[in-house]
Design an enzyme around this catalytic site. Structure first.
Site, short mmCIF file in Angstrom:
data_model
loop_
_atom_site.label_atom_id
_atom_site.label_comp_id
_atom_site.label_asym_id
_atom_site.label_seq_id
_atom_site.Cartn_x
_atom_site.Cartn_y
_atom_site.Cartn_z
N GLY A 22 4.40 7.05 -52.83
CA GLY A 22 5.49 7.01 -51.86
C GLY A 22 5.03 7.57 -50.52
N ALA A 24 5.15 10.57 -49.33
CA ALA A 24 4.42 11.82 -49.45
C ALA A 24 2.96 11.58 -49.82
CB ALA A 24 5.09 12.72 -50.49
N GLY A 57 16.96 6.93 -42.35
CA GLY A 57 15.95 7.25 -41.35
C GLY A 57 15.37 8.64 -41.52
N GLU A 121 24.30 10.62 -38.89
CA GLU A 121 24.71 10.56 -40.29
C GLU A 121 25.54 11.79 -40.64
OE1 GLU A 121 21.09 7.88 -42.12
OE2 GLU A 121 21.04 10.03 -42.45
N ASP A 225 8.15 12.76 -63.36
CA ASP A 225 6.86 12.97 -64.00
C ASP A 225 6.13 14.22 -63.50
OD1 ASP A 225 7.49 10.53 -65.12
OD2 ASP A 225 6.18 9.38 -63.81
N HIS A 246 24.64 10.34 -54.29
CA HIS A 246 24.98 9.63 -53.06
C HIS A 246 26.38 9.07 -53.21
CE1 HIS A 246 24.87 6.95 -49.64
NE2 HIS A 246 23.75 7.52 -49.26
N ARG A 295 27.28 15.08 -48.10
CA ARG A 295 27.34 14.16 -49.23
C ARG A 295 28.04 14.74 -50.45
NH1 ARG A 295 21.26 11.50 -49.04
NH2 ARG A 295 21.64 10.12 -47.27
N HIS A 356 21.17 10.47 -56.76
CA HIS A 356 20.39 9.99 -55.63
C HIS A 356 19.16 10.82 -55.32
CE1 HIS A 356 19.56 7.97 -51.88
NE2 HIS A 356 19.76 9.06 -51.16
N GLU A 380 9.87 14.87 -52.88
CA GLU A 380 11.05 15.15 -53.70
C GLU A 380 10.73 15.94 -54.95
OE1 GLU A 380 14.92 12.76 -55.57
OE2 GLU A 380 13.38 11.66 -54.44
N ARG A 391 21.01 18.51 -49.91
CA ARG A 391 20.14 17.99 -48.86
C ARG A 391 20.94 17.34 -47.74
NH1 ARG A 391 17.94 12.91 -47.68
NH2 ARG A 391 18.87 12.01 -49.54
#
Length: 539
Positions: A22, A24, A57, A121, A225, A246, A295, A356, A380, A391
């Site tokens: 990903g 990261a 974003g 947001e 994992d 979410h 959220r 989420h 994450e 978050r």
């Protein structure tokens, strides 16, 4: 560049082993010195993972009417007082540097005039979200993948799944020397063999654990994992009770895990009850910030209204915005909804909450270092302290970038050391599994009871029931793991059950309601905010 000559008897030696492809993982690889040999191991294709699914974003202070202090304050408020101040400031102040790096690489961010278009947001007090229309994660991911593919010093191993981390011998601990991570055992699915990857530095970039729940916005790769492997190796984990749901995942039988971006509410989207209940706009009844509340508040409000009225979903209405505006800002959401017969320019979008983001994870410092020498964790899967009890939107991609650079700098500052000798994988005493149905049944059972008992609203009784079922599953899965050849499905199930155990135990320790953790037995918030730390020795 990809090495395709497997030899299970001979370790693959690298300077850095990165597990996960990903944002990261790719960013860490690209930020390391170009004369270092780097391996990226990913259990599916390089493009799979949660980063590419991110729509909203990256939060960064770039506007003249914004400030670091405002971004820090917004993060702290969303995190319900549990954000680590040092980690929060470190991340926020390095955000502009991260955006500049992505722009240098050619990331196609949405422009406005001579600069970048900034959207807003939920939870943000200013417009500070840098984005590429409504597919920011995919745009960044594609940019980084192209750079990684072109880098001769980076090898990519697709369809390679982490089995476990490799530790130095236990006798090192008896000499009062800390055990060190020497690399990892990895399942090559193409050859069905376990390979040894040896490296003085290993970086876990494996993402979160949304698949532990029945309903999630995460891809199938999000099985915890890295968190599970780090825990088994001896690392602390923290704040696993804080699972972000979410608020707005598309509700449709053919829409698996499709997210309706936070930015839809940021650009004026309104949450309503269904028409037979008067299409009532309900968020002002729950919070003065209405649809722009954080959220956790929005997700609980939707959950409350669904249970109160016995309805399967609520509706997010952005149809009052001009069609041209929606085509410009939300082309992917508009297209996906249209494919399912929903015209968002004329009608509201059916939505439900879904698991989420995993706010807790493997404990790290500000350089991405874990408790074990030689092991880093970025993204994450980590717990840096940034997210606290919830978050803030668009801080996740930011955290990946900031801590990827911090970890890469820390590794590069150290003298290069050779790989240590490691033991080959021994599966001489296992046999082929006779019934795969055991894995699929246990997977389904786990996800259902986690949704029912450890979801948006919790009680002591529900957590006890979940803990009891987890203990039974752990015993059954461990027996299966010990007797049979490993498969990716078995590895993922083993990791999800371990993560479920960590979530439940953290939730049981928190005797209050804070942020994403809401308990009917403890509906109040304690005056002092404390993280929930678990250590393997305290089992």
């Amino acid at each position: 560049m990809t090495d395709s000559t497997p030899n299970p008897a001979r370790p693959r030696n690298y300077d850095v082993l990165i597990i996960g492809s990903g944002l990261a993982g790719l960013a860490t690889a690209l930020l390391l010195p170009s004369d270092w040999r780097v391996a990226i191991v990913t259990k599916r294709s390089i493009a799979d993972g949660s980063s590419g699914w991110a729509q909203g974003g990256i939060a960064a202070v770039l506007a003249d009417d914004d400030s670091f202090e405002q971004h820090i304050q917004d993060t702290m408020i969303a995190g319900a007082g549990l954000c680590d101040p040092a980690a929060t400031r470190f991340t926020v102040e390095h955000a502009p540097e991260a955006i500049a790096w992505l722009r240098e690489l050619g990331t196609p961010f949405t422009a406005e005039g001579d600069g970048l278009h900034l959207t807003r947001e939920g939870g943000h007090s200013a417009r500070r979200i840098v984005h590429a229309a409504d597919a920011t994660g995919a745009a960044i991911q594609q940019t980084l993948i192209e750079r990684v593919r072109a880098a001769r010093h980076i090898d990519v191993f697709e369809t390679h799944a982490l089995v476990d981390l490799i530790l130095s011998d236990r006798h090192a601990a008896r000499r009062e020397l800390p055990r060190r991570v020497l690399g990892a055992y990895v399942l090559d699915e193409a050859t069905d063999t376990i390979e040894v990857f040896a490296a003085p530095h290993t970086v876990l970039c494996t993402g979160g654990a949304g698949k532990v729940y029945l309903y999630t916005s995460n891809p199938d790769t999000a099985t915890g994992d890295g968190i599970a492997a780090a825990w088994r190796a001896g690392c602390r984990v923290a704040n696993m009770e804080f699972i972000q749901f979410h608020p707005t995942c598309l509700y449709h039988p053919k829409a698996k895990s499709f997210l309706i971006s936070e930015a839809v509410r940021g650009e004026g989207g309104i949450l309503k009850l269904p028409p037979h209940l008067g299409s009532h706009r309900f968020m002002p009844d729950h919070d003065p910030r209405a649809e722009l509340a954080p959220r956790d508040i929005v997700a609980r409000a939707i959950d409350f209204e669904m249970k109160k009225h016995g309805i399967p979903c609520v509706y997010l209405d952005i149809s009052h915005q001009p069609a041209a505006f929606l085509h410009e800002h939300f082309p992917n959401i508009l297209q996906r909804c249209a494919e399912l017969g929903i015209d968002i320019t004329r009608e509201p979008i059916p939505v439900v909450p879904a698991a989420h983001y995993t706010c807790g994870g493997v404990v790290t410092d500000l350089r991405g270092r874990t408790d074990l020498p030689g092991l880093y964790c970025v993204g994450e899967a980590s717990y840096t302290g940034l997210h606290g009890a919830n978050r803030l939107a668009s801080n996740s991609l930011l955290e990946c970038l900031v801590f990827a650079r911090a970890a890469a700098r820390d590794m590069a500052a150290q003298a290069r050391i050779p790989t240590a000798p490691v033991r080959p994988w021994d599966d001489s005493r296992v046999i082929d599994a006779d019934e795969q149905v055991v894995i699929s049944h246990n997977w389904d059972e786990l996800r259902r009871f986690m949704w029912d008992y450890v979801g948006i609203v919790r009680t002591d009784k529900r957590l006890e029931r979940a803990a009891h079922r987890i203990a039974l599953l752990q015993a059954e899965i461990q027996e299966f793991y010990a007797r049979f050849h490993v498969s990716r499905d078995l590895l993922e199930l083993r990791n999800l059950v371990q993560v479920a155990d960590l979530i439940v135990r953290c939730a049981q320790r928190r005797k209050e309601s804070r942020g994403l953790h809401y308990s009917r037995d403890y509906p109040y918030t304690l005056p002092q905010a404390r993280p929930t730390l678990l250590t393997p020795d305290a089992r």
